[in-house]
Structure formats: structure tokens, C-alpha cells
Motif scaffolding. Sequence first.
Motif, PDB file in Angstrom:
ATOM      1  N   TYR A  36     -15.629  -4.183  13.740  1.00 49.39           N
ATOM      2  CA  TYR A  36     -15.764  -3.626  15.082  1.00 49.39           C
ATOM      3  C   TYR A  36     -14.626  -4.059  15.992  1.00 49.39           C
ATOM      4  O   TYR A  36     -14.174  -5.200  15.964  1.00 49.39           O
ATOM      5  CB  TYR A  36     -17.100  -4.078  15.672  1.00 49.39           C
ATOM      6  CG  TYR A  36     -17.284  -3.792  17.151  1.00 49.39           C
ATOM      7  CD1 TYR A  36     -17.783  -2.575  17.582  1.00 49.39           C
ATOM      8  CD2 TYR A  36     -16.973  -4.752  18.111  1.00 49.39           C
ATOM      9  CE1 TYR A  36     -17.975  -2.321  18.934  1.00 49.39           C
ATOM     10  CE2 TYR A  36     -17.163  -4.509  19.452  1.00 49.39           C
ATOM     11  CZ  TYR A  36     -17.668  -3.294  19.867  1.00 49.39           C
ATOM     12  OH  TYR A  36     -17.845  -3.047  21.211  1.00 49.39           O
ATOM     13  N   TRP A  51     -14.895   1.314  14.428  1.00 51.86           N
ATOM     14  CA  TRP A  51     -15.820   0.624  13.527  1.00 51.86           C
ATOM     15  C   TRP A  51     -15.185   0.290  12.184  1.00 51.86           C
ATOM     16  O   TRP A  51     -15.844  -0.295  11.318  1.00 51.86           O
ATOM     17  CB  TRP A  51     -17.059   1.482  13.286  1.00 51.86           C
ATOM     18  CG  TRP A  51     -17.840   1.750  14.526  1.00 51.86           C
ATOM     19  CD1 TRP A  51     -17.835   2.893  15.266  1.00 51.86           C
ATOM     20  CD2 TRP A  51     -18.727   0.851  15.207  1.00 51.86           C
ATOM     21  NE1 TRP A  51     -18.671   2.771  16.351  1.00 51.86           N
ATOM     22  CE2 TRP A  51     -19.229   1.530  16.341  1.00 51.86           C
ATOM     23  CE3 TRP A  51     -19.146  -0.455  14.970  1.00 51.86           C
ATOM     24  CZ2 TRP A  51     -20.128   0.944  17.227  1.00 51.86           C
ATOM     25  CZ3 TRP A  51     -20.036  -1.040  15.841  1.00 51.86           C
ATOM     26  CH2 TRP A  51     -20.526  -0.346  16.960  1.00 51.86           C
ATOM     27  N   CYS A  68     -22.774  -4.045  10.703  1.00 54.34           N
ATOM     28  CA  CYS A  68     -22.452  -3.228  11.883  1.00 54.34           C
ATOM     29  C   CYS A  68     -21.132  -3.641  12.515  1.00 54.34           C
ATOM     30  O   CYS A  68     -20.325  -2.796  12.904  1.00 54.34           O
ATOM     31  CB  CYS A  68     -23.569  -3.329  12.913  1.00 54.34           C
ATOM     32  SG  CYS A  68     -25.021  -2.351  12.537  1.00 54.34           S
ATOM     33  N   PHE A  69     -20.913  -4.951  12.633  1.00 52.35           N
ATOM     34  CA  PHE A  69     -19.784  -5.436  13.417  1.00 52.35           C
ATOM     35  C   PHE A  69     -18.668  -6.045  12.571  1.00 52.35           C
ATOM     36  O   PHE A  69     -17.785  -6.702  13.106  1.00 52.35           O
ATOM     37  CB  PHE A  69     -20.268  -6.473  14.437  1.00 52.35           C
ATOM     38  CG  PHE A  69     -21.133  -5.892  15.519  1.00 52.35           C
ATOM     39  CD1 PHE A  69     -20.675  -4.870  16.326  1.00 52.35           C
ATOM     40  CD2 PHE A  69     -22.414  -6.375  15.732  1.00 52.35           C
ATOM     41  CE1 PHE A  69     -21.460  -4.331  17.326  1.00 52.35           C
ATOM     42  CE2 PHE A  69     -23.214  -5.852  16.741  1.00 52.35           C
ATOM     43  CZ  PHE A  69     -22.730  -4.818  17.542  1.00 52.35           C
ATOM     44  N   TYR A  90     -22.983   1.618  20.720  1.00 48.85           N
ATOM     45  CA  TYR A  90     -21.982   2.330  21.525  1.00 48.85           C
ATOM     46  C   TYR A  90     -22.623   2.848  22.815  1.00 48.85           C
ATOM     47  O   TYR A  90     -22.048   2.722  23.900  1.00 48.85           O
ATOM     48  CB  TYR A  90     -21.378   3.491  20.735  1.00 48.85           C
ATOM     49  CG  TYR A  90     -20.388   4.298  21.549  1.00 48.85           C
ATOM     50  CD1 TYR A  90     -19.063   3.889  21.665  1.00 48.85           C
ATOM     51  CD2 TYR A  90     -20.779   5.462  22.215  1.00 48.85           C
ATOM     52  CE1 TYR A  90     -18.155   4.609  22.430  1.00 48.85           C
ATOM     53  CE2 TYR A  90     -19.877   6.185  22.989  1.00 48.85           C
ATOM     54  CZ  TYR A  90     -18.568   5.750  23.083  1.00 48.85           C
ATOM     55  OH  TYR A  90     -17.680   6.456  23.853  1.00 48.85           O
ATOM     56  N   GLN A 104     -24.924   1.464  14.907  1.00 45.14           N
ATOM     57  CA  GLN A 104     -23.633   1.494  15.586  1.00 45.14           C
ATOM     58  C   GLN A 104     -23.655   2.463  16.767  1.00 45.14           C
ATOM     59  O   GLN A 104     -23.113   2.167  17.839  1.00 45.14           O
ATOM     60  CB  GLN A 104     -22.535   1.870  14.597  1.00 45.14           C
ATOM     61  CG  GLN A 104     -22.248   0.782  13.572  1.00 45.14           C
ATOM     62  CD  GLN A 104     -21.265   1.213  12.504  1.00 45.14           C
ATOM     63  OE1 GLN A 104     -21.069   2.413  12.276  1.00 45.14           O
ATOM     64  NE2 GLN A 104     -20.635   0.258  11.842  1.00 45.14           N
TER      65      GLN A 104
END
Length: 464
Positions: free
Chosen positions: A72, A406, A68-69, A371, A367
Motif C-alpha cells: 500500500y 495497492w 491488504c497493506f 479507500y 481495500q
Amino acid sequence: MNIKAQALFDDTAITGARAFGGPDVTSSAMKTAIREWFNLFFMRVPEREEDPAQRIPCAIIGRLVKACFAEYDSSFNSVPAPGSKADWMNVARKAIDAVKLDALQWAMVGGECFIKPAPDGTGGLAYQVVRRDCYNVLARGPGGITDVLLCERNHIGGRFFTLLERRSVDRRGYLTIQNKLYLSNTPTTLEYEIPLDSLPQYAALAPEHTYSVPFGGLGMAYVRMPMANTVDGSPDGVSIYESAVQLIHNIYKNEYQLGREFELGRSRIIVGADKLITPDPEGGVMRLKDDVFVGLDGETSGAGIDIFSPVLRDESFERRKQSYLKACENVIGLKRGLLSDVEATERTAKEITSSEGDYSLSIIDLQRMWYNALSETLRISDLWGQTLGFCSSQAVDIEHLLSVNWGNGILYDDAKSWQETLEMVQSGILKPELALAKKFDLPCETPEDLEKIRAKYMPEAVPI
């Protein structure tokens, strides 16, 4: 006062029903499930003929958080002027980003969590992630949780100090916070209520306070996993691995059985008991260690020595484990090979595409969840800032101000997408301003927005 705490999540949180007179509305099925999720996540010691050495929940969550990150980045679309409201909000954004890993991790473990802002003592806000096993839901309304009890425990000098914080919001949106501090000798009992200033970190807390600014909620950001509740159908969030709980237990049992297979099947030399005893010079006897040599009284076959070396069935256990791991990937929506051995199974092109597609959608859901959590936490931070006098009451459009990038997604190629956008510009079917707005995530709704893009990014035409 001596109140026996009704342990909902072992000794991590308590209901505090008698302390505040509000019973937990969570169903018994959900309480059992929540306890199971955290037990699996923290399990390190083998129990019930299971070996948790592979730590499957930790592996699942660790890899999803990294995915996910990995690329980011969050920012504000314009550089805030020093000392402005946007500048204060930008500091809050950075502080929220600092807890993003914890927030996503604990939301995945417990199905949900809270991000709780609190004054940091310097005119700003600090953020704490409240796990699902550290609060009790006392009431719900059409818009979500309206009454919650938070539990925070300190173990000092062999005694337990437990802070119970109840947050409730009325129909008009006004938030009330109540605090009580208890001292006890065990983690499962609230023995004596003591003054809040008994511990320095709670000295500034009021026993009860209703804020004059309508928060419209609990003053915390609620983060909930996007999946439907498959435990009891309630609004409670469920763990990312809820659907794989039984599979995880099967994997641990399989690992335990495989360990026993090696332990019981190791090679041994079986000899007569008399051959294991050697006279000691001082008159005693000395016996050889029998983890390799096993002595048997009575007659042994042949020369009295047999080799015990059974065929290990490790391949069968390994095939079964890979089957369980593959099933986990299927039910959770993970890419094939994230848990299982990629080479262990022949895969078709269709299976590869399907698993990668499911994985991409899972990452996108997570994600999007973050947000929304970031935006909501910024909105709540603005309210706290105004209430506590940390910032002005100037209106801020968070959606317009906040930008989150992202990077390249699982199935999204940023370079290819930009090339396609440039081709549309070159063919005359897309304005360059809109291409730049897409590239840098800029506002482009009004003529003024487009003019700002032209002034900042587009070179002036040079006359020939």
C-alpha cells in the motif's frame, strides 16, 4: 448522583442511558454477537473446556491486514505548495495512514468502527480509532448513525474516570457534542459527575457545543465491513469471522480434547504401592513422584509392574481440526492454506482457483473499504480544519487529489497489465497520454489534463 452503568460490553463500554436519556437502539442479538466477537479476539485463558492457544481470530485478522497493506502507498497527485491548503491536507493524509492498521483491524473484529479527528495542539489533527465495544448507537437516520455515545475510561490511582461524549446531528446537518465526566471506584458504576477540568486532557472540552458549520454527520468517519448483517439484518456491521464463530469454538474444543488426550494417555509405570515407598534414614518415609510411577494397593499382575502406554488418537483430532479450519476458510472467503495445512488435503485445480478467487475478492472488498474511509476522513478533516481555523475554506477536490496504489494484487499482475497497455499504444489504438495516466493514476478527463501529462512525462519530438 450515583448511576449504575448497564454494562453492554463487559467493562469496556457502558450505555450511559440515564446520563443522557437516550437508550441504545442496538438489538439484544447484536449486543450478544458483539460481545462474543471481542471475547474470542481477546481470549487467552482456556474456558468452558476450550483451549484458545491457536488464537484463530487474531490469525485471520493479522493475515488479512498484511495482505491488504503489503504494498500500500497513498500520496497526492501533485506536490502541494508549502503552506497551502493542499499541504495541510497532505499532513492530515499521513496522520490518517498512521492509524490504518488499527482502523482495519478493529473494523474486522467488531464489524465497524469510527475514525475520530481531534486537535493535536499544533494546528493539525490527530486521529483515534473508536472500537465498536466503546460506543453505543442511540439513533439512526436514512443516511446512517445520527446519535452516538462514546465512552473513554481512565484508571488513575485506583479510581475510574469515565468520559461520556454524545454526538448528535440534526436534520439540517448541524453537529452537537455533549461531554460529561464521572468518577467512580469500580468500572461498572458512574458514581459522581465531576467537572471536565478535573483531568487536564479534558479541561478544554465544553459541556455542550453546537458547531456553526454543517458537518452533515457526526464529525467522524464511519468504517463498516462490506458484508451483509447475518445476525439480525440490521444496518450494524458484522465481524469478519461472524460466520465462523461456532467453527472457532469447535476448533478450541478440539484442541482442548487433544490436550487431554496427551495428558491422560502419557506412558506410566504401574507398580504395587509398597514398591513406591523407600525408608528414610531419619525414620520417616520417602515417596517417589507418581506422575510416572503410579502406586496401586493390592496385588498387581505378573511381577507387580505393568506399563500403561495407550495408543494416542492424535491423528483423528488433527483430521477434525483441519476439517474445521478448511470450513473457516470457506465461509470467510480465505485462500486455502491460510489457516489449514495445505498438505493435509488433496486439492483439485478447480478448488485452488476457486479459493484464490474468493480470497482476492475479499481483499479487494477490504481495500475498497479503506479507500472510502480514507477519502471520507479527509473530507471530514477539511471541515474540522475550516471550523477550527487550521486551514482555509478553499475548495479541495479530494478524489482528484488523492492517489492510492495497492501494488500487485492477488490475481492482478502489474507488469503484465502494463505490457498489454504498451502493446495497445504501439498498435495505435490507445493514446500514450492515457497509458501514462493509467500507470501513474493521473487525471486525464480534459485537454488540459492531457497537456500536463505531455509536458511532464513525454519527451519532445526531435526533428530529423
